[in-house]
Design a protein around this motif. Sequence first.
Motif, PDB file in Angstrom:
ATOM      1  N   VAL A  17       0.763  -1.269  -0.142  1.00 40.57           N
ATOM      2  CA  VAL A  17       0.144   0.197  -0.100  1.00 40.57           C
ATOM      3  C   VAL A  17       1.057   1.241   0.074  1.00 40.57           C
ATOM      4  O   VAL A  17       1.831   1.336   0.614  1.00 40.57           O
ATOM      5  CB  VAL A  17      -0.762   0.148   1.069  1.00 40.57           C
ATOM      6  CG1 VAL A  17      -1.853   1.416   1.382  1.00 40.57           C
ATOM      7  CG2 VAL A  17      -1.892  -1.015   1.152  1.00 40.57           C
ATOM      8  N   LEU A  18       0.466   2.218  -0.708  1.00 40.75           N
ATOM      9  CA  LEU A  18       1.287   3.486  -1.027  1.00 40.75           C
ATOM     10  C   LEU A  18       0.556   4.489  -0.144  1.00 40.75           C
ATOM     11  O   LEU A  18      -0.722   4.911  -0.357  1.00 40.75           O
ATOM     12  CB  LEU A  18       1.353   3.812  -2.388  1.00 40.75           C
ATOM     13  CG  LEU A  18       2.423   5.244  -2.875  1.00 40.75           C
ATOM     14  CD1 LEU A  18       3.758   4.633  -2.338  1.00 40.75           C
ATOM     15  CD2 LEU A  18       2.288   5.511  -4.129  1.00 40.75           C
ATOM     16  N   PRO A  19       1.351   5.117   1.014  1.00 43.91           N
ATOM     17  CA  PRO A  19       0.553   6.214   1.771  1.00 43.91           C
ATOM     18  C   PRO A  19       0.146   7.564   0.993  1.00 43.91           C
ATOM     19  O   PRO A  19       0.688   7.509   0.086  1.00 43.91           O
ATOM     20  CB  PRO A  19       1.443   6.698   2.744  1.00 43.91           C
ATOM     21  CG  PRO A  19       2.661   5.424   2.648  1.00 43.91           C
ATOM     22  CD  PRO A  19       2.699   4.707   1.548  1.00 43.91           C
ATOM     23  N   ILE A  20      -0.836   8.161   1.442  1.00 41.73           N
ATOM     24  CA  ILE A  20      -1.469   9.283   0.637  1.00 41.73           C
ATOM     25  C   ILE A  20      -0.270  10.224   0.446  1.00 41.73           C
ATOM     26  O   ILE A  20      -0.157  10.798  -0.700  1.00 41.73           O
ATOM     27  CB  ILE A  20      -2.366   9.937   1.282  1.00 41.73           C
ATOM     28  CG1 ILE A  20      -3.665   8.842   1.538  1.00 41.73           C
ATOM     29  CG2 ILE A  20      -3.002  11.004   0.595  1.00 41.73           C
ATOM     30  CD1 ILE A  20      -4.924   9.408   2.431  1.00 41.73           C
ATOM     31  N   ASP A  21       0.638  10.713   1.420  1.00 39.31           N
ATOM     32  CA  ASP A  21       1.675  11.658   1.103  1.00 39.31           C
ATOM     33  C   ASP A  21       2.694  11.117   0.200  1.00 39.31           C
ATOM     34  O   ASP A  21       2.849  12.004  -0.536  1.00 39.31           O
ATOM     35  CB  ASP A  21       2.461  11.888   2.543  1.00 39.31           C
ATOM     36  CG  ASP A  21       3.007  10.636   3.273  1.00 39.31           C
ATOM     37  OD1 ASP A  21       2.576   9.380   2.677  1.00 39.31           O
ATOM     38  OD2 ASP A  21       3.885  10.579   4.099  1.00 39.31           O
ATOM     39  N   GLN A  22       2.822   9.924  -0.107  1.00 44.33           N
ATOM     40  CA  GLN A  22       3.723   9.401  -1.058  1.00 44.33           C
ATOM     41  C   GLN A  22       3.031   9.623  -2.516  1.00 44.33           C
ATOM     42  O   GLN A  22       3.632   9.815  -3.427  1.00 44.33           O
ATOM     43  CB  GLN A  22       4.307   8.156  -0.903  1.00 44.33           C
ATOM     44  CG  GLN A  22       4.992   8.026   0.502  1.00 44.33           C
ATOM     45  CD  GLN A  22       5.806   6.648   0.569  1.00 44.33           C
ATOM     46  OE1 GLN A  22       5.984   5.677  -0.492  1.00 44.33           O
ATOM     47  NE2 GLN A  22       6.171   6.218   1.739  1.00 44.33           N
ATOM     48  N   VAL A  23       1.814   9.470  -2.272  1.00 40.92           N
ATOM     49  CA  VAL A  23       1.049   9.522  -3.676  1.00 40.92           C
ATOM     50  C   VAL A  23       1.047  10.870  -3.950  1.00 40.92           C
ATOM     51  O   VAL A  23       1.457  11.126  -5.472  1.00 40.92           O
ATOM     52  CB  VAL A  23      -0.204   9.045  -3.565  1.00 40.92           C
ATOM     53  CG1 VAL A  23      -1.357   9.544  -4.609  1.00 40.92           C
ATOM     54  CG2 VAL A  23      -0.612   7.672  -3.035  1.00 40.92           C
ATOM     55  N   MET A  24       1.013  11.861  -3.130  1.00 39.53           N
ATOM     56  CA  MET A  24       0.952  13.178  -3.761  1.00 39.53           C
ATOM     57  C   MET A  24       2.509  13.628  -4.215  1.00 39.53           C
ATOM     58  O   MET A  24       2.675  14.640  -4.901  1.00 39.53           O
ATOM     59  CB  MET A  24       0.469  14.044  -2.569  1.00 39.53           C
ATOM     60  CG  MET A  24      -1.051  14.043  -2.249  1.00 39.53           C
ATOM     61  SD  MET A  24      -2.148  13.642  -3.543  1.00 39.53           S
ATOM     62  CE  MET A  24      -1.912  15.346  -4.353  1.00 39.53           C
ATOM     63  N   ALA A  25       3.299  13.172  -3.239  1.00 40.81           N
ATOM     64  CA  ALA A  25       4.797  13.540  -3.614  1.00 40.81           C
ATOM     65  C   ALA A  25       5.012  12.870  -5.116  1.00 40.81           C
ATOM     66  O   ALA A  25       5.914  13.752  -5.873  1.00 40.81           O
ATOM     67  CB  ALA A  25       5.732  12.859  -2.782  1.00 40.81           C
ATOM     68  N   ARG A  26       4.427  11.870  -5.491  1.00 42.49           N
ATOM     69  CA  ARG A  26       4.821  11.231  -6.970  1.00 42.49           C
ATOM     70  C   ARG A  26       4.122  11.980  -7.754  1.00 42.49           C
ATOM     71  O   ARG A  26       4.861  12.157  -8.889  1.00 42.49           O
ATOM     72  CB  ARG A  26       4.499   9.663  -7.073  1.00 42.49           C
ATOM     73  CG  ARG A  26       5.248   8.606  -6.179  1.00 42.49           C
ATOM     74  CD  ARG A  26       4.403   7.318  -6.145  1.00 42.49           C
ATOM     75  NE  ARG A  26       5.344   6.458  -5.428  1.00 42.49           N
ATOM     76  CZ  ARG A  26       6.388   5.670  -6.199  1.00 42.49           C
ATOM     77  NH1 ARG A  26       6.321   5.646  -7.480  1.00 42.49           N
ATOM     78  NH2 ARG A  26       6.813   4.768  -5.521  1.00 42.49           N
ATOM     79  N   LEU A  27       2.967  12.650  -7.480  1.00 44.20           N
ATOM     80  CA  LEU A  27       2.578  13.627  -8.397  1.00 44.20           C
ATOM     81  C   LEU A  27       2.726  15.005  -8.462  1.00 44.20           C
ATOM     82  O   LEU A  27       2.505  15.864  -9.280  1.00 44.20           O
ATOM     83  CB  LEU A  27       0.971  13.424  -8.235  1.00 44.20           C
ATOM     84  CG  LEU A  27      -0.158  12.087  -8.395  1.00 44.20           C
ATOM     85  CD1 LEU A  27      -1.301  12.555  -7.899  1.00 44.20           C
ATOM     86  CD2 LEU A  27       0.286  11.653  -9.766  1.00 44.20           C
ATOM     87  N   GLY A  28       3.883  15.272  -7.723  1.00 51.41           N
ATOM     88  CA  GLY A  28       4.540  16.471  -7.643  1.00 51.41           C
ATOM     89  C   GLY A  28       3.534  17.555  -6.554  1.00 51.41           C
ATOM     90  O   GLY A  28       3.505  18.855  -6.706  1.00 51.41           O
ATOM     91  N   GLY A  29       2.652  17.151  -5.819  1.00 50.28           N
ATOM     92  CA  GLY A  29       1.754  18.009  -5.080  1.00 50.28           C
ATOM     93  C   GLY A  29       2.404  17.866  -3.593  1.00 50.28           C
ATOM     94  O   GLY A  29       1.328  18.053  -2.509  1.00 50.28           O
ATOM     95  N   ASP A  30       3.764  17.446  -3.204  1.00 50.79           N
ATOM     96  CA  ASP A  30       4.132  17.651  -1.863  1.00 50.79           C
ATOM     97  C   ASP A  30       4.327  18.814  -1.294  1.00 50.79           C
ATOM     98  O   ASP A  30       4.245  19.798  -2.052  1.00 50.79           O
ATOM     99  CB  ASP A  30       5.243  16.629  -1.648  1.00 50.79           C
ATOM    100  CG  ASP A  30       6.314  16.904  -2.811  1.00 50.79           C
ATOM    101  OD1 ASP A  30       5.963  17.797  -3.572  1.00 50.79           O
ATOM    102  OD2 ASP A  30       7.443  16.541  -2.536  1.00 50.79           O
ATOM    103  N   SER A  31       4.780  19.072  -0.192  1.00 55.94           N
ATOM    104  CA  SER A  31       5.297  20.286   0.267  1.00 55.94           C
ATOM    105  C   SER A  31       6.797  20.571  -0.030  1.00 55.94           C
ATOM    106  O   SER A  31       7.433  19.654  -0.126  1.00 55.94           O
ATOM    107  CB  SER A  31       5.169  20.335   1.984  1.00 55.94           C
ATOM    108  OG  SER A  31       3.761  19.943   2.262  1.00 55.94           O
ATOM    109  N   ASP A  53       0.632  22.491  -5.251  1.00 53.04           N
ATOM    110  CA  ASP A  53      -0.425  21.880  -6.243  1.00 53.04           C
ATOM    111  C   ASP A  53       0.169  20.925  -7.214  1.00 53.04           C
ATOM    112  O   ASP A  53       1.181  21.455  -7.828  1.00 53.04           O
ATOM    113  CB  ASP A  53      -1.212  22.863  -6.715  1.00 53.04           C
ATOM    114  CG  ASP A  53      -2.138  23.615  -5.478  1.00 53.04           C
ATOM    115  OD1 ASP A  53      -2.447  23.281  -4.465  1.00 53.04           O
ATOM    116  OD2 ASP A  53      -2.703  24.851  -5.797  1.00 53.04           O
ATOM    117  N   TRP A  54      -0.126  19.870  -7.255  1.00 54.74           N
ATOM    118  CA  TRP A  54       0.135  18.946  -8.439  1.00 54.74           C
ATOM    119  C   TRP A  54      -0.548  19.302  -9.866  1.00 54.74           C
ATOM    120  O   TRP A  54      -1.762  19.893  -9.953  1.00 54.74           O
ATOM    121  CB  TRP A  54      -0.042  17.579  -8.074  1.00 54.74           C
ATOM    122  CG  TRP A  54      -1.609  17.165  -8.041  1.00 54.74           C
ATOM    123  CD1 TRP A  54      -2.249  17.444  -6.716  1.00 54.74           C
ATOM    124  CD2 TRP A  54      -2.353  16.524  -8.868  1.00 54.74           C
ATOM    125  NE1 TRP A  54      -3.620  16.870  -7.052  1.00 54.74           N
ATOM    126  CE2 TRP A  54      -3.691  16.140  -8.336  1.00 54.74           C
ATOM    127  CE3 TRP A  54      -2.309  15.856 -10.145  1.00 54.74           C
ATOM    128  CZ2 TRP A  54      -4.708  15.648  -8.946  1.00 54.74           C
ATOM    129  CZ3 TRP A  54      -3.337  15.297 -10.881  1.00 54.74           C
ATOM    130  CH2 TRP A  54      -4.503  15.074 -10.297  1.00 54.74           C
TER     131      TRP A  54
END
Length: 341
Positions: free
Chosen positions: A124-138, A159-160
């Motif tokens: 399972v991929l955590p939500i924060d890593q999902v957003m990081a892969r899409l370029g939407g991290d902090s 924003d991604w």
Amino acid sequence: MNKKILTLIIGLGITHVVSAQVENLSNSSKPVYEKEPPVDGYVVKSDVENRKVIPYAPIRQTDVAFSKRVWREIDLRDKMNQAFASPKARLMDIIVDAIQKGELTAYDPTPTKNDPNGDSFKNVLPIDQVMARLGGDSVLVEQYNENNEVIGSHYEKRDWSRESVIKFRIKEDWIFDKQRAVFEPRIIGIAPLITPQIPGADVFGEVSTVTPPASNVDPFDPFAVQEETQPTTPAQPAVTASPVFSNLGPQVDATPAFWIYFPEARHVFVNKEVVNRNSDATGLSYDDVFIKRLFSSYIIKQSNSEDLRIKDYIKDDLDRLLESERIKKALMDYEQDLWSY
């Protein structure tokens, strides 16, 4: 007597609700004051929101006479697939929103020893890593004073880019059920494809033969001022031109950002309407689009003993497309050859 009175009361209530809705939707000259805002339109679309998933017919292992696993890709730039990228109902927005709400589970696409392809839904991929892969991290933002000195820093949410996802990969099984005499595809998983941001890399991957630049010039910087090449003399042998990547950079393949399990995603897709360019009254959900195969795609791999993709044994792009069509035709021919006319 009591039943007649109860029926009359219910009928009057329904009539009042319908008349209120009609008054709200009609071109009345009198203003309508209600607690809720007026309906945007003349028809309330509620059928898609209340739909339930129609389950697949069960298949026993002993009834599977033939099975073939296929990986294919959907390009949203294709005219038939442009509805997937519509700002009104973008497929990527629906998936990410469902993951953030906990309605969908994202799985890590990283290949491992037990999962060479990274598409077996094991981790399972955590939500924060999902957003990081899409370029939407902090991202870390530093603060400077008038002397250009760092006086502080803080994190800001980035924003991604929703438009960056232009392809989806599908993993599916083609199964012939001899009990029902049906040959059908069943989607297993869907993955949005992203292109890793590597300095000097580009998806086109053109290669040119140029003279090696000086050591203080970045060959991957398209705005760098290139030094003029001095004419060669007999005392100075000419530098042999070597193949290096042009300003477009080396080719980088799009990779899955994450995988979602399609049987789980069906419960989300069934309540999301697809935008149609010809008519707003489509009545089609994303579940209908995938089940009825209302999309255009090309095959990139089929199950084989060497676990090879098409591009592993065919280098030319046109030949790859022809190989994809050959695999499609082979699947269709299998079904046709089962029957005699």
